[in-house]
Scaffold this motif. Structure first.
Motif, short mmCIF file in Angstrom:
data_model
loop_
_atom_site.label_atom_id
_atom_site.label_comp_id
_atom_site.label_asym_id
_atom_site.label_seq_id
_atom_site.Cartn_x
_atom_site.Cartn_y
_atom_site.Cartn_z
N ALA A 1 -4.03 -7.91 -2.19
CA ALA A 1 -3.62 -6.57 -1.77
C ALA A 1 -3.84 -5.55 -2.88
N THR A 2 -3.53 -5.93 -4.11
CA THR A 2 -3.68 -5.02 -5.24
C THR A 2 -5.14 -4.67 -5.49
N LEU B 1 -7.23 -3.54 4.29
CA LEU B 1 -6.26 -4.28 3.46
C LEU B 1 -5.56 -5.41 4.21
N SER C 1 -0.50 0.36 -8.91
CA SER C 1 -0.99 -0.99 -8.65
C SER C 1 0.09 -2.03 -8.91
N SER D 1 2.63 1.74 -3.40
CA SER D 1 1.61 1.99 -4.42
C SER D 1 1.24 3.47 -4.46
N SER D 2 0.97 4.05 -3.30
CA SER D 2 0.60 5.46 -3.24
C SER D 2 1.73 6.36 -3.71
N ASP E 1 -8.33 1.93 4.34
CA ASP E 1 -7.65 0.79 3.71
C ASP E 1 -6.53 0.27 4.61
N ASN E 2 -6.06 1.11 5.54
CA ASN E 2 -5.04 0.67 6.50
C ASN E 2 -5.55 -0.45 7.41
N LYS F 1 -7.05 4.97 -9.46
CA LYS F 1 -5.67 4.59 -9.17
C LYS F 1 -4.92 4.35 -10.49
N CYS G 1 2.34 -2.08 -5.94
CA CYS G 1 1.70 -2.81 -4.84
C CYS G 1 1.85 -4.31 -5.04
N ASP H 1 0.83 -1.21 0.00
CA ASP H 1 0.00 0.00 0.00
C ASP H 1 0.86 1.26 0.00
N GLU I 1 -6.32 -2.45 -2.48
CA GLU I 1 -5.69 -1.13 -2.52
C GLU I 1 -6.35 -0.23 -3.55
#
Length: 234
Positions: free
Chosen positions: A206-207, A222, A178, A155-156, A218-219, A173, A181, A152, A210
């Protein structure tokens, strides 16, 4: 619209924005100085820098598995204390009582939608890691926390800095984010499990999670979803 970024001797940059007949100059804090030509929407480098600081803090939750392996109960207590302490300090900040370093750092990395509001990210991050450690056995918990921290987090960061391809099915996104991630989760899961199927399952899960528009929640979602799925496969 054309944006030209250029730097001076102090390493500070100014962005000159030419937009029809309007010309304005705004400061940017990118370093090293570089001349870059961007077509289209303005890129606010200060936002990228804030995201970098924010995700650096986010990545620190990856230390939880190592701490739990050394002392599980201490790690659980540490996460509980951290969440409660931050919550108290954040409420103090909102009523005008600043806590040295913490309040300034929180204000600096807060998003636009979080201005003058409780910054929830650190709370959900700590709760996500805590719940994962409490609910799942060590290998599954470690894989899930790494998915949260590395999958995560990267990814961000990658999406913010390099994301250009944003198909509709990713709900805003980027493909680049992605992919980061997926790769980060797969590698970290393989380092824990040494099992390609488990690693692939964790990475795909996870992908997908996310990419959902869960914001700070999402913290929590996920790692728990990854933990449930991996616990079935492992």
């Amino acid at each position: 619209m054309i944006i030209i970024y250029y730097g001076d001797k102090l390493g500070m940059e100014f962005a000159r924005v030419l937009m029809l007949k309007k010309v304005f100059i705004e400061k940017s804090f990118s370093y090293p100085p570089a001349a870059v030509l961007y077509p289209g929407t303005a890129v606010h480098i200060s936002d990228v820098k804030k995201e970098t600081v924010r995700k650096t803090i986010h990545l620190l939750i990856a230390l939880s598995p190592a701490l739990a392996a050394l002392n599980y109960h201490f790690t659980v207590l540490f996460l509980i204390t951290g969440v409660l302490s931050y919550t108290i300090m954040e409420f103090m900040r909102l009523i005008g009582v600043k806590v040295p370093l913490v309040s300034d750092l929180t204000t600096m990395v807060s998003r636009r939608r979080e201005r003058n509001r409780f910054v929830l990210g650190p709370v959900t991050l700590g709760l996500g890691a805590l719940a994962t450690l409490l609910l799942f056995p060590p290998p599954v918990a470690y894989i899930s926390i790494f998915a949260l921290a590395l999958g995560d987090g990267l990814s961000s960061l990658v999406g913010k800095m390099y994301g250009k391809i944003r198909p509709d099915f990713l709900l805003g996104k980027s493909v680049e984010g992605s992919a980061a991630c997926f790769i980060a989760t797969f590698i970290s899961a393989w380092m824990v499990s040494h099992n390609h199927i488990v690693s692939l399952t964790a990475a795909v899960t996870a992908t997908i999670v996310e990419a959902l528009p869960l914001k700070d929640y999402d913290n929590i979602v996920l790692p728990l979803v990854v933990g449930v799925v991996v616990n079935i496969v492992i």
